[in-house]
Design a protein around this motif. Structure first.
Motif, PDB file in Angstrom:
ATOM      1  N   ARG A  92      10.623 -42.887 118.317  1.00  0.00           N
ATOM      2  CA  ARG A  92      11.785 -43.362 119.135  1.00  0.00           C
ATOM      3  C   ARG A  92      12.757 -42.219 119.148  1.00  0.00           C
ATOM      4  N   ASP A  93      13.693 -41.967 120.238  1.00  0.00           N
ATOM      5  CA  ASP A  93      14.652 -41.144 119.806  1.00  0.00           C
ATOM      6  C   ASP A  93      16.006 -41.693 119.294  1.00  0.00           C
ATOM      7  N   TYR A  94      17.153 -41.100 118.860  1.00  0.00           N
ATOM      8  CA  TYR A  94      18.260 -41.449 118.132  1.00  0.00           C
ATOM      9  C   TYR A  94      18.891 -42.769 119.044  1.00  0.00           C
ATOM     10  N   VAL A  95      18.838 -42.634 120.494  1.00  0.00           N
ATOM     11  CA  VAL A  95      19.752 -43.702 120.948  1.00  0.00           C
ATOM     12  C   VAL A  95      18.846 -44.983 120.979  1.00  0.00           C
ATOM     13  N   GLU A  96      17.502 -44.868 121.205  1.00  0.00           N
ATOM     14  CA  GLU A  96      16.466 -45.843 121.237  1.00  0.00           C
ATOM     15  C   GLU A  96      16.244 -46.891 119.805  1.00  0.00           C
ATOM     16  N   ARG A 151      18.833 -46.665 117.567  1.00  0.00           N
ATOM     17  CA  ARG A 151      20.077 -47.295 117.164  1.00  0.00           C
ATOM     18  C   ARG A 151      20.174 -48.868 118.171  1.00  0.00           C
ATOM     19  N   ARG A 152      19.421 -48.925 119.554  1.00  0.00           N
ATOM     20  CA  ARG A 152      19.590 -50.057 119.983  1.00  0.00           C
ATOM     21  C   ARG A 152      18.416 -51.062 119.394  1.00  0.00           C
ATOM     22  N   SER A 173      28.360 -52.727 120.499  1.00  0.00           N
ATOM     23  CA  SER A 173      27.253 -52.834 121.435  1.00  0.00           C
ATOM     24  C   SER A 173      27.146 -53.862 122.544  1.00  0.00           C
ATOM     25  N   GLU A 225      28.450 -52.115 114.811  1.00  0.00           N
ATOM     26  CA  GLU A 225      27.721 -51.615 115.742  1.00  0.00           C
ATOM     27  C   GLU A 225      27.279 -52.722 116.736  1.00  0.00           C
TER      28      GLU A 225
END
Length: 201
Positions: free
Chosen positions: A7-11, A13-14, A65, A61
């Motif tokens: 997973r990338d950073y944004v994914e 975090r979500r 969010s 967060e």
């Protein structure tokens, strides 16, 4: 066998935000630990600490969010030449965002984590969502479709109505989705009718 996709950073975090909010909504604040959140998201606890610092940072967060998703819902509402229709569309966007993110809604507007209180910086980050409502109300006042009253005052009242309706709907107190929509439309129609300018014969 192919390796699982990272997973990338944004994914990530979500995913962690959703995991934490779902735990909080389902089991209460006592269930909200970095270990359980990490397990639910399928990562190590180090990921939680690296991204959010600690549990308090994760809760902050999660709170932000929820409002970021609401802001995205508001931003997706097109601005037309009909100020009142645009205001109603914002109301429906508010409802849609609440229904799409029920696990975040209570944290946004309640106190499920008693020790969490948004600081000044956090409050400033979420302010644009209410500002968007004030702007939409001001357009209606300027157009003469709402009474010439302070737009912020009218926005507070509309926000209170929307919050009450969403809170009840998320608890199943307004019936089916279609029944809830009927209650929503009727309540807003009645409230906005009471806010329109009245002329004497």
């Amino acid at each position: 066998m192919a390796r699982p996709r990272s997973r990338d950073y944004v994914e990530l975090r979500r995913d962690l935000v959703d995991a934490g909010a779902e735990l909080l909504a389902a089991e209460g604040p006592s269930a909200l630990s970095t270990r359980r959140v990490a397990q639910r998201a399928g990562v190590s606890t180090a990921a939680v600490y690296n991204l959010f610092g600690d549990k308090a940072g994760l809760v902050r967060e999660m709170f932000v969010s929820g409002f970021a998703r609401l802001a995205d819902a508001f931003a997706a509402v097109p601005r037309t030449g009909d100020a009142m229709a645009d205001l109603l569309a914002l109301g429906h966007a508010y409802r849609a965002s609440a229904l799409a993110n029920p696990h975040l809604y209570e944290l946004m507007f309640g106190r499920p984590v008693p020790e969490f209180r948004p600081d000044a910086e956090t409050a400033a980050r979420i302010a644009p969502t209410f500002d968007a409502l004030v702007t939409a109300v001001a357009r209606c006042v300027d157009a003469g479709t709402l009474a010439p009253t302070d737009p912020q005052d009218l926005a507070v009242r509309l926000n209170a109505l929307a919050h009450g309706l969403c809170s009840l709907e998320l608890r199943g107190a307004l019936g089916t989705t279609d029944e809830a929509r009927t209650h929503w439309d009727a309540a807003f129609e009645a409230m906005l009718r009471g806010m329109t300018p009245h002329t004497t014969p």
